[in-house]
Design a protein around this motif. Sequence first.
Motif, PDB file in Angstrom:
ATOM      1  N   LYS A 172      25.025  34.632  43.440  1.00 29.20           N
ATOM      2  CA  LYS A 172      25.727  34.841  44.720  1.00 29.20           C
ATOM      3  C   LYS A 172      27.212  34.510  44.601  1.00 29.20           C
ATOM      4  CE  LYS A 172      21.945  33.667  47.925  1.00 29.20           C
ATOM      5  NZ  LYS A 172      21.539  32.678  48.947  1.00 29.20           N
ATOM      6  N   SER A 173      27.503  33.315  44.057  1.00 29.33           N
ATOM      7  CA  SER A 173      28.892  32.827  44.073  1.00 29.33           C
ATOM      8  C   SER A 173      29.756  33.405  42.954  1.00 29.33           C
ATOM      9  CB  SER A 173      28.913  31.303  44.000  1.00 29.33           C
ATOM     10  OG  SER A 173      28.335  30.849  42.793  1.00 29.33           O
ATOM     11  N   GLU A 174      29.148  33.696  41.794  1.00 31.05           N
ATOM     12  CA  GLU A 174      29.939  34.145  40.640  1.00 31.05           C
ATOM     13  C   GLU A 174      29.951  35.659  40.463  1.00 31.05           C
ATOM     14  OE1 GLU A 174      28.617  32.087  37.096  1.00 31.05           O
ATOM     15  OE2 GLU A 174      28.526  30.160  38.141  1.00 31.05           O
ATOM     16  N   ILE A 175      29.010  36.362  41.129  1.00 28.30           N
ATOM     17  CA  ILE A 175      28.923  37.816  40.910  1.00 28.30           C
ATOM     18  C   ILE A 175      29.024  38.599  42.214  1.00 28.30           C
ATOM     19  CG2 ILE A 175      27.456  39.699  40.066  1.00 28.30           C
ATOM     20  CD1 ILE A 175      26.356  37.691  37.973  1.00 28.30           C
ATOM     21  N   VAL A 176      28.082  38.381  43.140  1.00 27.12           N
ATOM     22  CA  VAL A 176      28.038  39.230  44.335  1.00 27.12           C
ATOM     23  C   VAL A 176      29.242  38.989  45.241  1.00 27.12           C
ATOM     24  CG1 VAL A 176      26.709  39.951  46.342  1.00 27.12           C
ATOM     25  CG2 VAL A 176      25.509  39.338  44.228  1.00 27.12           C
ATOM     26  N   ALA A 177      29.511  37.738  45.590  1.00 30.98           N
ATOM     27  CA  ALA A 177      30.639  37.451  46.497  1.00 30.98           C
ATOM     28  C   ALA A 177      31.974  37.934  45.935  1.00 30.98           C
ATOM     29  CB  ALA A 177      30.682  35.960  46.828  1.00 30.98           C
ATOM     30  N   PRO A 178      32.315  37.639  44.656  1.00 26.77           N
ATOM     31  CA  PRO A 178      33.584  38.150  44.137  1.00 26.77           C
ATOM     32  C   PRO A 178      33.630  39.675  44.014  1.00 26.77           C
ATOM     33  CG  PRO A 178      32.436  36.861  42.450  1.00 26.77           C
ATOM     34  CD  PRO A 178      31.706  36.666  43.726  1.00 26.77           C
ATOM     35  N   THR A 179      32.461  40.309  43.830  1.00 28.15           N
ATOM     36  CA  THR A 179      32.434  41.779  43.778  1.00 28.15           C
ATOM     37  C   THR A 179      32.779  42.356  45.146  1.00 28.15           C
ATOM     38  OG1 THR A 179      30.826  41.837  41.966  1.00 28.15           O
ATOM     39  CG2 THR A 179      30.987  43.807  43.346  1.00 28.15           C
ATOM     40  N   LEU A 180      32.161  41.830  46.199  1.00 29.88           N
ATOM     41  CA  LEU A 180      32.478  42.332  47.549  1.00 29.88           C
ATOM     42  C   LEU A 180      33.936  42.051  47.900  1.00 29.88           C
ATOM     43  CD1 LEU A 180      29.377  41.532  49.802  1.00 29.88           C
ATOM     44  CD2 LEU A 180      29.897  43.571  48.476  1.00 29.88           C
ATOM     45  N   LYS A 181      34.408  40.878  47.548  1.00 30.78           N
ATOM     46  CA  LYS A 181      35.816  40.527  47.818  1.00 30.78           C
ATOM     47  C   LYS A 181      36.750  41.468  47.059  1.00 30.78           C
ATOM     48  CE  LYS A 181      38.883  36.450  47.732  1.00 30.78           C
ATOM     49  NZ  LYS A 181      39.877  36.772  46.711  1.00 30.78           N
ATOM     50  N   GLY A 182      36.442  41.706  45.777  1.00 24.85           N
ATOM     51  CA  GLY A 182      37.284  42.578  44.958  1.00 24.85           C
ATOM     52  C   GLY A 182      37.291  44.012  45.446  1.00 24.85           C
ATOM     53  N   MET A 183      36.125  44.514  45.833  1.00 24.92           N
ATOM     54  CA  MET A 183      36.049  45.895  46.331  1.00 24.92           C
ATOM     55  C   MET A 183      36.838  46.046  47.628  1.00 24.92           C
ATOM     56  SD  MET A 183      34.440  47.781  44.159  1.00 24.92           S
ATOM     57  CE  MET A 183      33.780  49.243  44.975  1.00 24.92           C
ATOM     58  N   LYS A 184      36.758  45.036  48.490  1.00 23.87           N
ATOM     59  CA  LYS A 184      37.511  45.091  49.744  1.00 23.87           C
ATOM     60  C   LYS A 184      39.013  45.042  49.467  1.00 23.87           C
ATOM     61  CE  LYS A 184      37.894  42.983  54.294  1.00 23.87           C
ATOM     62  NZ  LYS A 184      37.569  41.816  55.158  1.00 23.87           N
ATOM     63  N   GLU A 185      39.422  44.181  48.540  1.00 18.74           N
ATOM     64  CA  GLU A 185      40.852  44.078  48.180  1.00 18.74           C
ATOM     65  C   GLU A 185      41.369  45.393  47.604  1.00 18.74           C
ATOM     66  OE1 GLU A 185      40.930  40.842  45.445  1.00 18.74           O
ATOM     67  OE2 GLU A 185      40.905  39.287  47.017  1.00 18.74           O
ATOM     68  N   GLU A 186      40.501  46.137  46.924  1.00 16.92           N
ATOM     69  CA  GLU A 186      40.910  47.410  46.332  1.00 16.92           C
ATOM     70  C   GLU A 186      40.678  48.589  47.281  1.00 16.92           C
ATOM     71  OE1 GLU A 186      39.279  47.866  42.392  1.00 16.92           O
ATOM     72  OE2 GLU A 186      39.947  45.868  41.765  1.00 16.92           O
ATOM     73  N   ASN A 187      40.478  48.264  48.572  1.00 18.31           N
ATOM     74  CA  ASN A 187      40.312  49.273  49.635  1.00 18.31           C
ATOM     75  C   ASN A 187      39.077  50.156  49.445  1.00 18.31           C
ATOM     76  OD1 ASN A 187      42.674  48.511  51.097  1.00 18.31           O
ATOM     77  ND2 ASN A 187      43.906  49.515  49.504  1.00 18.31           N
ATOM     78  N   ASN A 188      38.043  49.598  48.819  1.00 19.55           N
ATOM     79  CA  ASN A 188      36.768  50.287  48.691  1.00 19.55           C
ATOM     80  C   ASN A 188      35.641  49.349  49.122  1.00 19.55           C
ATOM     81  OD1 ASN A 188      37.582  52.825  47.577  1.00 19.55           O
ATOM     82  ND2 ASN A 188      37.966  51.790  45.642  1.00 19.55           N
ATOM     83  N   PRO A 189      35.620  48.922  50.396  1.00 16.16           N
ATOM     84  CA  PRO A 189      34.583  47.975  50.820  1.00 16.16           C
ATOM     85  C   PRO A 189      33.197  48.509  50.486  1.00 16.16           C
ATOM     86  CG  PRO A 189      35.680  48.977  52.724  1.00 16.16           C
ATOM     87  CD  PRO A 189      36.479  49.340  51.527  1.00 16.16           C
ATOM     88  N   PHE A 190      32.343  47.614  49.982  1.00 15.96           N
ATOM     89  CA  PHE A 190      31.041  48.053  49.484  1.00 15.96           C
ATOM     90  C   PHE A 190      29.955  47.802  50.521  1.00 15.96           C
ATOM     91  CE2 PHE A 190      27.034  47.945  47.394  1.00 15.96           C
ATOM     92  CZ  PHE A 190      27.122  48.993  46.487  1.00 15.96           C
ATOM     93  N   CYS A 191      29.357  48.888  50.993  1.00 14.39           N
ATOM     94  CA  CYS A 191      28.212  48.827  51.905  1.00 14.39           C
ATOM     95  C   CYS A 191      27.035  49.508  51.214  1.00 14.39           C
ATOM     96  CB  CYS A 191      28.512  49.549  53.210  1.00 14.39           C
ATOM     97  SG  CYS A 191      29.974  48.920  54.060  1.00 14.39           S
ATOM     98  N   GLY A 192      25.852  48.896  51.305  1.00 11.79           N
ATOM     99  CA  GLY A 192      24.680  49.479  50.658  1.00 11.79           C
ATOM    100  C   GLY A 192      24.026  48.475  49.738  1.00 11.79           C
TER     101      GLY A 192
END
Length: 415
Positions: free
Chosen positions: A244-264
């Motif tokens: 959760k803390s090392e993979i999923v959360a930073p992935t969602l944060k990174g995708m949002k920062e790159e203007n590609n918020p991840f839903c699904g």
Amino acid sequence: MKIMILGAGAREYSIALALKKEKKDLEFIFVPGNGASAKLGKNVDIKDMKELALYAKNESVELCIVGSEAFLEQGVVDEFLALNLKIFGPTKNAAMLESSKAFMKEFLQRHKIKTAKFINTSDLEEAKEFISRLTPPIVVKADGLCAGKGVIIAKSKEEAVQEAAKMLSGESFGAAGRKIVIEEFLDGFELSIFALCDGENFVLLPAAQDHKRLYDNDEGPNTGGMGAYAPSSLASKELLERVKSEIVAPTLKGMKEENNPFCGVLFVGLMVVENNPFVLEFNVRFGDPECEVLMPLINNPLELFMAASEKRLDSFKLDLKDEFAVGVVCAGANYPFKASPKSEIRVSSVPENSHISYAGVSLENDKFIADGGRILVCVGVGESMQDAKKRAYELCENVSFEGKHFRKDIGYQVN
């Protein structure tokens, strides 16, 4: 309530079964569906994504669930959102986490998420130079979508070079292999972790384990998956918290920062090396056959899909059964090498707490016909792994079609 499910396999069939169990009065539209899904709802074959979105609007579809990655790469979510339709799945840009392995690896590198050492290249000489610095076995991957089959584990440097050359020339996987990823081999155990995301928040499902090899004892060629079970005792609470803390959360944060918020669905193909989680790959939809063993464990799947598509997972409460599920794939005689002969599927009986999720099936004269590679998945649910496994295998024995074969050791790592 009308629900559209995109895909043709046991994964999509399983989603419909689980939703129907939660809410009886649902109407299903499958695109394109299979012979068995035609008994659960209506099959429609529309290949143009814009046309599909318009059809959904005209049919007053209240939720679309994307099962297959092929629809995501074609931008189906973008077309539905443009018409203000509710859909569960990532946009085309966000789906690049799966549709381009090179994009995914570079994303992990940018956001300091643990993965194997790698190189992305379209140049054979560059590939050779990197291979020369690795210790076999060596992993060679086609960049694009290959239906779960675009990964080669080479046992020598020479084999790695040969496979890289075949991919880059287009011989192995066509256009999907014109760019490749070469990476070091990580030695540990694999887990499938699924996070359902709404762009900012996520819900983690029980850890599952897939069995990719064709034969018992993990021998033979890779397949789309020969069976799975969940939850896996290999995933400790501590490990899942780290995921959760090392993979999923930073992935969602990174995708949002790159203007590609991840839903699904963010499907983390995890390799655990000395208790450290490494990302092998991301997929952006449910795994198959993992989906078939996860769906029966969720009491409120419809609420979950709705909450994710409406971006309110922060207030959602996942309701899970305290049980285990085992799924065993029954495949056609020649799978995964070539097409298998068609034959009628006969089921003598279905034991309590078990069911069949159908995949490579057509409908002829109101009979199910084995008509594909992976024909169906026998799923057993029980209070223990042993109970679930016993039911799944009992069901396997009650199913017959010409050339049927299946692995006898699903879940062997936790027995």
